[in-house]
Design an enzyme around this catalytic site. Structure first.
Site, mmCIF file in Angstrom:
data_model
loop_
_atom_site.group_PDB
_atom_site.id
_atom_site.type_symbol
_atom_site.label_atom_id
_atom_site.label_comp_id
_atom_site.label_asym_id
_atom_site.label_seq_id
_atom_site.Cartn_x
_atom_site.Cartn_y
_atom_site.Cartn_z
ATOM 1 N N GLY A 147 -24.826 -10.037 23.501
ATOM 2 C CA GLY A 147 -25.860 -10.539 22.606
ATOM 3 C C GLY A 147 -25.989 -9.662 21.375
ATOM 4 O O GLY A 147 -25.521 -8.524 21.350
ATOM 5 N N CYS A 148 -26.634 -10.201 20.355
ATOM 6 C CA CYS A 148 -26.742 -9.473 19.094
ATOM 7 C C CYS A 148 -27.610 -8.223 19.252
ATOM 8 O O CYS A 148 -27.206 -7.114 18.875
ATOM 9 C CB CYS A 148 -27.270 -10.388 17.999
ATOM 10 S SG CYS A 148 -28.781 -11.283 18.420
ATOM 11 N N TYR A 149 -28.826 -8.380 19.814
ATOM 12 C CA TYR A 149 -29.696 -7.214 19.992
ATOM 13 C C TYR A 149 -29.065 -6.173 20.924
ATOM 14 O O TYR A 149 -29.077 -4.978 20.618
ATOM 15 C CB TYR A 149 -31.062 -7.631 20.536
ATOM 16 C CG TYR A 149 -31.960 -8.328 19.552
ATOM 17 C CD1 TYR A 149 -32.365 -7.717 18.370
ATOM 18 C CD2 TYR A 149 -32.456 -9.614 19.806
ATOM 19 C CE1 TYR A 149 -33.217 -8.354 17.468
ATOM 20 C CE2 TYR A 149 -33.309 -10.260 18.916
ATOM 21 C CZ TYR A 149 -33.685 -9.628 17.750
ATOM 22 O OH TYR A 149 -34.532 -10.249 16.874
#
EC number: 1.2.1.38
Lengths: 344, 344, 344, 344
Positions: A147-149
């Site tokens: 995921g990005c985070y």
């Protein structure tokens, strides 16, 4: 190489399309969409302007024999169903959704409110964070693209967690993202007039990326406890900054810590650690695959502040997926990803 | 009333001018500038378009007898010199700079790198945070108008600190501000192309607002220790969000905490506490004097997240100064400040 | 190839640097700066993060023998002095400033308020608009890279002017540009708070790009008269739209006109003409070398509206300069320039 | 006064609500919504935070007797049906939609693709552009509040058209608007990632505001012919600039023309004409009821460029509606509308 993108009409898909078009080892790109098959891609994305690309209906049997890599840029809940149909042939699957990242299937169900993928698929899936999992990725059949985070947060936390330097019960992550993270769908929260000149907090301690972060922290430090994690919406399209606060167990100088980070990542082509006293901004990594890191040590509190930035659509999604593709295909990790950040 | 604004050409000054123009008790506004006296105000601010207003040179002797209120919207280092010349007459002084806020003159010098105001002036100055200091303000001769970050942060922290519910050694403040906080001067950091589509962290643990926050925390809780404080630049013009993380000493439910906040501020016209599970965004207080607050309690960590938003040029500067003016003049606190937030 | 960039610290320079870094035929890039020589490029542009690049002092004698191409990304008034020192050797000069574009030296002095380059240099200089001047460019010693507004406007006007279909006394150009066109220098007009949520008109009928446009119009139609030309500042970093209004001399259908445009540009890899009824937006060409065109014919007035968009830093500056470099070096015109537009 | 707002949940409605809350003569505000009746207004607009306001179901019989003014902030097609039910009682109707503006019912149907209001209603309706129609407004039963683009365009064109100074066959209007003009509904075109860093043209020569402009031009000059009219979307929330190009019939100096404009509008409190050589930007009128005008005369072409700016939600909608309310109620025209523009 022949590459397929399933879910090509979302932001992850169109960014993959852009990158693969500029990738020297990619010969053919096929675009798939369950809802818009038959349409010209340029009808959906006017910036493409190329009649060559038509969205195709999924044909799993054929795809898994013909394609070298199948990217799934589909919403949560879709990959868990599609992956079994696409594996077992020639092609490797790289999934950009959250479906295959969590080893704990119950946690998946709790956080995603979907049914989890089968145990077999989950077991086969390798977490695709190249800076910390390169070997496994190189021999994977299925890659769960992070995921990005988590990408920004884990690259930021890795060096101190892996060495058990931080109090694992006191990790606070204050994350900020541009609007493209919310995807292509029009909604009140992505309405220009609601977002421009506005700064918003959302999903406080409830973001589905939390278990993904904690799963990796536990690999580094078995004592890791739940993290505090807030996400904010910045009035910009691209970019994530993760500002991370940790309590160090013992006293260290800032120079020692910067050294640790630089040594940890010295062979990683896409992580850049700033000098003591300097911090990256999201623009430093715009439209690139870099993750830039800066550190501050507060002498008054002994607390370390870690700042990590990425482009959420690039290192946080599409370009990290291409980095994983390079690794699994035995190519140089940087092939097709050597872009200097776009500035200004 | 006759009101003077010294430093009228900065953002604090022009916002004061706008508010005082719409204030029903203000008869005359005089604008002063040391560098641009003689110029028409509308030559500097084309949106004003009123030939009535000409910038005047400072005439302290005359000003202190003639004016009811003298606002100082001057840069740090100026008010400490001007204030002694402007007090002792009819007019009260309300200073928007940081010069008169810190009781510890050495701390001022350390954080501001300027010489501190005289002990006499500092002693006379009252910290103008009406929600926590109303009585003192009403009888003040000199009011030190709070900084923008401290305003949001202190209104957010007040209820738990004042009741000693939080571990005073573990306060982490992650603050975000729009660009107008950097003032009117053109600089690389305010250049549109450097700020648009960018998110930046700056002055990590080094912001001059830190001692101002800590001074007030100590009034609430004598055990308060240094805070961790980061500031970020958001690509928008107005707005501050302070996201604050505290460890509670004992277990409380979210409802209890929301109750505590609502009761604490029930008589405060400009503080609005959201229901459990709801959070304000900066747009909710745009161009208004409100401070809106939301709370989240993470059951997994027992940590409380406090979110406080203000408009940095309003409650963080000019409209809070007018609120202080109302108090010191014996007017209703909300006079001239009842604007609904501008939306969208 | 060995390439030099003079004035590497401006927006044109840093964009050239990015493009040349990704250009497969470029071996060495040398960066020159008269004011910041000796500095690391990454100290100025933190997104670069590469210690290899140090700004050098100009050494014309050496440069002209060693370099294959010398780009001048310098302000108006500099190239006219530098060019004579850099020509006559091995290297070709591509000038991104306005100094060498106007054949009429008096016009240059009137519009630019600078002294014009020598007649000899002006004569040698070839106007670098590849879509209309390819042959001359291929054999040029000095190329005057077009201005950003003229590029969009001339590619938009070319087909109708070249065929003398438009009334040459009634051409109205309403142009809009992002802020990066104003360059890197901090100024009130580029201050974020002055530009965000603002739309501004400037230099009405007084922009120095007017004579450049008119010079080319006269090549197409000897009857061309002065144009009406307004420029506006859009609160965005990149992008130009030129909305052009012309009166047609005779009646034509929209389909005929779209055909004319598509045929005119059918061999031009960087011009894309939209179907009747469709219009490009600036995002369609973001970070690419494309110029996209849309047409509307108002049946009520018989007037044609031509819409042309470019990225002002790319086709309006750096990537068009690279396109010219490709042509003059005998490379394929699209080498290093095949980027799909960045979206979103 | 008791005031009702029908369609209170749209941008026009919420802006009316804000203005009426600060209006000294307004005692009661009632909010109506056909789709969301029963909901608290603050549930829809979190910046309001006032439990006093609940959306009510329409009750025309009661409303027309009880309310002094009924604002219709409803979409096109609704007012034509509602107005007959709301007139004939005590209350005057002020309609912010386009339903009642066109005297030619066929033109309405052609441009709006809706059925027109009845002839009776159309006849009763007065066009609410106070600067040119004040007397009629003062005695009206029904006021058709002008569209946003027509407001800026007509105030800009009025002085030259009314004196027949311009060639009425050659009027070109290049208009630009912020995104709030597209309303509150989430859609691809209002999606932040599609609009930020983008500039778009839309409805070229097809905007439904064209017949409204032309209707008024014909009142000034019976020879007025169809105009060329383009609309563009600016990446900002509020603001309209109309850049208008006219050919003068005879020669005039710029000073003469500026004089004409200043004299024409000298008694109009909300029109401000700039000195020769100066131009307003949209920020000059932000959140105010002003229309600011600048003029440029190109001596090379004899063509006049007229620049008119408004805030599309204020003078282009809600505050102009309040100005009309003031007029029809016999109040001072500026009551409740004396805000200085918000800056920055």
């Amino acid at each position: 190489m022949e590459i397929g993108i399933v879910g090509a009409t979302g932001y992850g898909g169109v960014e993959l399309f852009r990158l693969l078009n500029g990738h020297p080892e990619v010969k053919t790109i096929k675009l798939y969409s369950s809802t818009q098959s038959g349409e010209f891609f340029q009808e959906i994305y006017s910036h493409v302007n190329n009649e060559e690309y038509v969205l195709q209906e999924l044909a799993p049997e054929q795809m898994k024999e013909q394609l070298d890599i199948i990217f799934l840029a589909t919403p949560a809940g879709v990959s868990s169903e599609l992956t079994p149909q696409l594996t077992g042939g020639k092609g490797k699957v790289i999934d950009l959704s959250g479906d295959l990242r969590l080893k704990d299937r119950e946690a998946y169900t709790n956080w995603y409110k979907n049914e989890a993928a089968t145990e077999e698929i989950i077991e086969q899936s390798v977490y695709g964070l190249p800076e910390w999992n390169k070997e496994e990725i190189q021999s994977a059949e299925i890659i769960a693209n992070p995921g990005c985070y988590p990408t920004a947060t884990l690259i930021g936390l890795g060096p101190v967690l892996n060495k058990q330097l931080a109090d694992p019960s006191r990790i606070i992550i204050d994350a900020k993202s541009g609007v493209s993270g919310a995807g292509k769908k029009a909604s009140p929260v992505t309405h220009f007039a609601n977002t421009q000149e506005n700064f918003r907090i959302y999903k406080v301690n409830q973001h589905q990326h939390i278990p993904e972060i904690e799963q990796q922290l536990l690999r580094w430090d078995a004592d890791a406890e739940p993290v505090t994690f807030s996400t904010h919406l910045v009035p910009m399209t691209r970019g994530i900054m993760s500002t991370i606060y940790v309590d160090l167990k013992a006293s260290h100088s800032l120079d020692e810590l910067v050294d640790l980070y630089q040594q940890t990542y010295q062979d990683e082509p896409f992580v850049r650690v700033r000098k003591a006293g300097e911090f990256p901004c999201t623009r430093d990594v715009y439209a690139s695959n870099y993750c830039d890191i800066g550190l501050a040590l507060d002498e008054r509190t002994g607390r370390l502040t870690i700042v990590a930035v990425i482009d959420n659509l690039m290192k946080g999604a599409a370009s990290q997926a291409v980095q994983n593709m390079n690794l699994v295909l035995g190519l140089n990790e940087t092939t097709g990803l050597t872009h200097i950040s776009l500035y200004p």
